[in-house]
Scaffold this motif. Sequence first.
Motif, PDB file in Angstrom:
ATOM      1  N   PRO A 117       0.828  -1.205   0.000  1.00 26.10           N
ATOM      2  CA  PRO A 117       0.000   0.000   0.000  1.00 26.10           C
ATOM      3  C   PRO A 117       0.861   1.254   0.000  1.00 26.10           C
ATOM      4  O   PRO A 117       1.949   1.281   0.558  1.00 26.10           O
ATOM      5  CB  PRO A 117      -0.801  -0.099   1.299  1.00 26.10           C
ATOM      6  CG  PRO A 117      -0.431  -1.369   1.953  1.00 26.10           C
ATOM      7  CD  PRO A 117       0.669  -1.999   1.185  1.00 26.10           C
ATOM      8  N   ARG A 118       0.359   2.281  -0.631  1.00 23.75           N
ATOM      9  CA  ARG A 118       1.074   3.555  -0.666  1.00 23.75           C
ATOM     10  C   ARG A 118       0.400   4.536   0.284  1.00 23.75           C
ATOM     11  O   ARG A 118      -0.709   4.307   0.743  1.00 23.75           O
ATOM     12  CB  ARG A 118       1.087   4.118  -2.090  1.00 23.75           C
ATOM     13  CG  ARG A 118      -0.299   4.460  -2.590  1.00 23.75           C
ATOM     14  CD  ARG A 118      -0.254   5.123  -3.970  1.00 23.75           C
ATOM     15  NE  ARG A 118      -1.588   5.387  -4.447  1.00 23.75           N
ATOM     16  CZ  ARG A 118      -2.307   6.456  -4.128  1.00 23.75           C
ATOM     17  NH1 ARG A 118      -1.823   7.374  -3.308  1.00 23.75           N
ATOM     18  NH2 ARG A 118      -3.532   6.621  -4.608  1.00 23.75           N
ATOM     19  N   ARG A 119       1.079   5.621   0.571  1.00 19.01           N
ATOM     20  CA  ARG A 119       0.500   6.673   1.415  1.00 19.01           C
ATOM     21  C   ARG A 119      -0.460   7.509   0.586  1.00 19.01           C
ATOM     22  O   ARG A 119      -0.179   7.810  -0.581  1.00 19.01           O
ATOM     23  CB  ARG A 119       1.589   7.595   1.931  1.00 19.01           C
ATOM     24  CG  ARG A 119       2.336   7.043   3.057  1.00 19.01           C
ATOM     25  CD  ARG A 119       2.888   8.170   3.844  1.00 19.01           C
ATOM     26  NE  ARG A 119       2.956   7.686   5.202  1.00 19.01           N
ATOM     27  CZ  ARG A 119       3.765   8.162   6.087  1.00 19.01           C
ATOM     28  NH1 ARG A 119       4.557   9.148   5.799  1.00 19.01           N
ATOM     29  NH2 ARG A 119       3.774   7.671   7.291  1.00 19.01           N
ATOM     30  N   LEU A 120      -1.588   7.858   1.182  1.00 16.02           N
ATOM     31  CA  LEU A 120      -2.551   8.708   0.485  1.00 16.02           C
ATOM     32  C   LEU A 120      -2.046  10.143   0.488  1.00 16.02           C
ATOM     33  O   LEU A 120      -1.427  10.596   1.448  1.00 16.02           O
ATOM     34  CB  LEU A 120      -3.917   8.661   1.178  1.00 16.02           C
ATOM     35  CG  LEU A 120      -4.616   7.314   1.261  1.00 16.02           C
ATOM     36  CD1 LEU A 120      -6.005   7.491   1.859  1.00 16.02           C
ATOM     37  CD2 LEU A 120      -4.731   6.657  -0.093  1.00 16.02           C
ATOM     38  N   SER A 121      -2.324  10.838  -0.592  1.00 16.43           N
ATOM     39  CA  SER A 121      -1.976  12.259  -0.640  1.00 16.43           C
ATOM     40  C   SER A 121      -2.932  13.022   0.264  1.00 16.43           C
ATOM     41  O   SER A 121      -4.003  12.514   0.641  1.00 16.43           O
ATOM     42  CB  SER A 121      -2.082  12.785  -2.072  1.00 16.43           C
ATOM     43  OG  SER A 121      -3.444  12.822  -2.475  1.00 16.43           O
ATOM     44  N   ALA A 125      -6.910  12.060   1.107  1.00 12.27           N
ATOM     45  CA  ALA A 125      -7.403  11.897   2.470  1.00 12.27           C
ATOM     46  C   ALA A 125      -8.540  12.879   2.746  1.00 12.27           C
ATOM     47  O   ALA A 125      -9.555  12.517   3.357  1.00 12.27           O
ATOM     48  CB  ALA A 125      -6.270  12.086   3.472  1.00 12.27           C
ATOM     49  N   ALA A 126      -8.383  14.115   2.289  1.00 19.15           N
ATOM     50  CA  ALA A 126      -9.431  15.124   2.497  1.00 19.15           C
ATOM     51  C   ALA A 126     -10.703  14.758   1.733  1.00 19.15           C
ATOM     52  O   ALA A 126     -11.819  14.900   2.257  1.00 19.15           O
ATOM     53  CB  ALA A 126      -8.925  16.501   2.067  1.00 19.15           C
ATOM     54  N   ALA A 127     -10.560  14.295   0.503  1.00 19.18           N
ATOM     55  CA  ALA A 127     -11.723  13.914  -0.293  1.00 19.18           C
ATOM     56  C   ALA A 127     -12.458  12.742   0.366  1.00 19.18           C
ATOM     57  O   ALA A 127     -13.697  12.722   0.419  1.00 19.18           O
ATOM     58  CB  ALA A 127     -11.301  13.537  -1.703  1.00 19.18           C
ATOM     59  N   LEU A 128     -11.723  11.790   0.888  1.00 16.35           N
ATOM     60  CA  LEU A 128     -12.331  10.644   1.563  1.00 16.35           C
ATOM     61  C   LEU A 128     -13.074  11.099   2.812  1.00 16.35           C
ATOM     62  O   LEU A 128     -14.189  10.649   3.090  1.00 16.35           O
ATOM     63  CB  LEU A 128     -11.250   9.620   1.919  1.00 16.35           C
ATOM     64  CG  LEU A 128     -11.714   8.306   2.492  1.00 16.35           C
ATOM     65  CD1 LEU A 128     -12.662   7.588   1.544  1.00 16.35           C
ATOM     66  CD2 LEU A 128     -10.515   7.412   2.770  1.00 16.35           C
ATOM     67  N   GLU A 129     -12.478  12.016   3.555  1.00 17.42           N
ATOM     68  CA  GLU A 129     -13.123  12.561   4.757  1.00 17.42           C
ATOM     69  C   GLU A 129     -14.424  13.269   4.395  1.00 17.42           C
ATOM     70  O   GLU A 129     -15.444  13.078   5.052  1.00 17.42           O
ATOM     71  CB  GLU A 129     -12.153  13.533   5.451  1.00 17.42           C
ATOM     72  CG  GLU A 129     -12.687  14.112   6.737  1.00 17.42           C
ATOM     73  CD  GLU A 129     -12.833  13.070   7.833  1.00 17.42           C
ATOM     74  OE1 GLU A 129     -13.744  13.229   8.666  1.00 17.42           O
ATOM     75  OE2 GLU A 129     -12.059  12.109   7.861  1.00 17.42           O
ATOM     76  N   THR A 130     -14.416  14.041   3.324  1.00 14.50           N
ATOM     77  CA  THR A 130     -15.611  14.753   2.868  1.00 14.50           C
ATOM     78  C   THR A 130     -16.707  13.776   2.455  1.00 14.50           C
ATOM     79  O   THR A 130     -17.881  13.967   2.771  1.00 14.50           O
ATOM     80  CB  THR A 130     -15.261  15.675   1.677  1.00 14.50           C
ATOM     81  OG1 THR A 130     -14.251  16.592   2.098  1.00 14.50           O
ATOM     82  CG2 THR A 130     -16.472  16.439   1.192  1.00 14.50           C
ATOM     83  N   GLN A 131     -16.323  12.712   1.750  1.00 13.91           N
ATOM     84  CA  GLN A 131     -17.300  11.741   1.259  1.00 13.91           C
ATOM     85  C   GLN A 131     -17.958  10.955   2.377  1.00 13.91           C
ATOM     86  O   GLN A 131     -19.117  10.548   2.254  1.00 13.91           O
ATOM     87  CB  GLN A 131     -16.641  10.779   0.273  1.00 13.91           C
ATOM     88  CG  GLN A 131     -16.263  11.446  -1.035  1.00 13.91           C
ATOM     89  CD  GLN A 131     -15.433  10.543  -1.928  1.00 13.91           C
ATOM     90  OE1 GLN A 131     -14.813   9.590  -1.451  1.00 13.91           O
ATOM     91  NE2 GLN A 131     -15.416  10.849  -3.211  1.00 13.91           N
ATOM     92  N   THR A 132     -17.278  10.722   3.464  1.00 13.53           N
ATOM     93  CA  THR A 132     -17.842   9.927   4.559  1.00 13.53           C
ATOM     94  C   THR A 132     -18.422  10.781   5.681  1.00 13.53           C
ATOM     95  O   THR A 132     -19.056  10.248   6.586  1.00 13.53           O
ATOM     96  CB  THR A 132     -16.775   8.985   5.150  1.00 13.53           C
ATOM     97  OG1 THR A 132     -15.657   9.751   5.601  1.00 13.53           O
ATOM     98  CG2 THR A 132     -16.332   7.952   4.125  1.00 13.53           C
ATOM     99  N   ALA A 133     -18.243  12.072   5.626  1.00 14.05           N
ATOM    100  CA  ALA A 133     -18.682  12.963   6.702  1.00 14.05           C
ATOM    101  C   ALA A 133     -20.187  12.940   6.916  1.00 14.05           C
ATOM    102  O   ALA A 133     -20.664  13.155   8.038  1.00 14.05           O
ATOM    103  CB  ALA A 133     -18.213  14.393   6.429  1.00 14.05           C
TER     104      ALA A 133
END
Length: 163
Positions: A117-121, A125-133
């Motif tokens: 696995p690679r590190r998320l940019s 990470a911000a987009a994922l946080e927004t999508q699950t908020a």
Amino acid sequence: MPGPRPIGRHLNAIAGKALGPHGPAFATLLAEWDAIVGPRLASVALPLKLQFPKGRQDDAVLHLGVAGPAALFIQHEEPQILQRLNGFFGFRAVARLKLLQAPPATNRRRDRPAPIPRRLSAGEAAALETQTATVEDGDLREALASLGRAILATEKPAGSPKR
């Protein structure tokens, strides 16, 4: 108009010629090979063909692709292998093994190592946080975020060169 029907009813009509009369038995054998013979044997031998005598439903010859050095081991273990196979089928389906030189079975796709696995940019990470908020249940929100991180971490980042 009738409702959904089990696909198994149509298997022979769809794949009967390709699989032959004993194809479903061979397909089951392939699917369960590792469980039948164990990981040690499954890593060096792979079923290639299950050949029944004409007009018979028993005493088949199982053709195995075997990595060269393992052939001696398999010959020695043949009685136990046959016992496991016939126990799996519930009758004397296989009478003997025929060994054929083949590359090691460990070259199969599922034996490839998992990608690192690679590190998320920060943007990912911000987009994922927004999508699950917007998910109200905290446990569900964290599970979805964890799944999203795992998926994104195994994908190549956008704009990266293809290999």
